[in-house]
Design an enzyme around this catalytic site. Sequence first.
Site, PDB file in Angstrom:
ATOM      1  CB  THR A 169      -0.946   0.011   1.241  1.00 30.52           C
ATOM      2  OG1 THR A 169      -1.641  -1.219   1.298  1.00 30.52           O
ATOM      3  CG2 THR A 169      -1.928   1.135   1.230  1.00 30.52           C
ATOM      4  NE  ARG A 197      -7.665  -8.768   1.582  1.00 25.01           N
ATOM      5  CZ  ARG A 197      -6.864  -7.749   1.839  1.00 25.01           C
ATOM      6  NH1 ARG A 197      -6.495  -6.944   0.857  1.00 25.01           N
ATOM      7  NH2 ARG A 197      -6.418  -7.511   3.047  1.00 25.01           N
ATOM      8  CB  THR A 220       0.099   1.112   5.191  1.00 26.28           C
ATOM      9  OG1 THR A 220       0.899  -0.045   4.895  1.00 26.28           O
ATOM     10  CG2 THR A 220       0.895   1.992   6.139  1.00 26.28           C
ATOM     11  N   GLY A 221      -1.002  -1.713   6.202  1.00 21.23           N
ATOM     12  CA  GLY A 221      -0.798  -2.870   7.068  1.00 21.23           C
ATOM     13  C   GLY A 221      -1.801  -3.952   6.760  1.00 21.23           C
ATOM     14  CG  HIS A 222      -3.443  -8.234   8.470  1.00 17.64           C
ATOM     15  ND1 HIS A 222      -4.331  -8.673   9.419  1.00 17.64           N
ATOM     16  CD2 HIS A 222      -3.522  -9.112   7.436  1.00 17.64           C
ATOM     17  CE1 HIS A 222      -4.916  -9.777   8.988  1.00 17.64           C
ATOM     18  NE2 HIS A 222      -4.440 -10.062   7.790  1.00 17.64           N
ATOM     19  N   GLY A 223      -4.901  -5.655   6.229  1.00 17.87           N
ATOM     20  CA  GLY A 223      -6.218  -5.086   5.964  1.00 17.87           C
ATOM     21  C   GLY A 223      -7.320  -5.611   6.862  1.00 17.87           C
TER      22      GLY A 223
HETATM   23  N1  GLY Z   1      -3.613  -2.686   3.657  1.00 16.63           N
HETATM   24  C1  GLY Z   1      -3.884  -3.186   2.389  1.00 16.63           C
HETATM   25  C2  GLY Z   1      -4.644  -4.428   2.348  1.00 16.63           C
HETATM   26  O1  GLY Z   1      -4.631  -5.193   3.301  1.00 16.63           O
HETATM   27  O2  GLY Z   1      -5.255  -4.673   1.346  1.00 16.63           O
END
Ligand code: GLY
Length: 310
Positions: A169, A197, A220-223
């Site tokens: 991201t 997804r 930003t990071g784990h969506g």
């Molecule tokens: N932060 C971007 C995603 O997980 O898609």
Amino acid sequence: MSAVVVVHGGAWAIPDDLAKASVDGVKAAACEGFSVLKKGGSALDAVEAAVKVMEDNTVFNSGHGAALNSDGEVELDAIIMDGRTLASGAVSSVKNIANPVSLARAVMEKTAHSMLTSRGANLFAESIGMATVPTDALVTEYERSEWTKHKTYAAGVMEDFNSQWAHDTVGAVAVDCAGNVACATSTGGIRNKMVGRVGDSPIIGCGGYADNSSGAVSCTGHGESILKVTLARLILSRVEQGKTVAEASQMSLRYMSDRVCGAGGAIVVSPSRQWAATFTTERMAWAAVDQDVLWYGLNPKERFKEQVSQ
Ligand code: GLY
């Protein structure tokens, strides 16, 4: 009043061989955003311009160079938001568009909706004459080879974003000379994600939020973790409660880590020109321009500065 722009190139365990290109990339994006502001452009113009620079740079996971889904295809998500009016525009799962942030802005400005997805977003792009590119034109050799290596990647836990499997991201936040704030975020999402997804990035209050009464955030990071805690809005709630933007970001990222084991990062700017770039992953490339000084960093607690070249 002076203007400020802050950008990030994604929070993850950026390997040493991508470190310099990532830092150079965010510095170039921040300078582009600042040059828009300096010419009297709005915060909205500045965040779009800064994010486009990173979408065009193959070192980042967005636009050209985006991560590939389980079918080995690009599916892009983006959001942009205007703190003056709370208007936002987003696209998800789009293909063939080199600059999804500009398509998100067109959704905001030219439709009665806030988000278009997949085929509908592509049809809309066609209807407004936005140029398309062959899907494969956005795929880099690097990404194809990483995708092949990590086809068995199981998305979901904090370690993913602290591993070199993730690749996350880009985003920008800005406050302009009139005190208006804006944010923009753009991504290819998690490598080897399921087809269709959608992560946090295009979701209002999660991947980004902007409100002139508190500030602008890009995450930003784990969506899936960011979605659970509505990270962008959570940060601004804490600003509204009187925390500084740095305290609000640190507390909210720590909450995401403690509550759902999620790692990530955020950039924040307030209408009073406070700003912060914070992360809980190993690294995040970020840069900011504030009063003609370019600030940047990659590792925790790192903060270098140099004069903006005119
Ligand atoms: N932060 C971007 C995603 O997980 O898609």
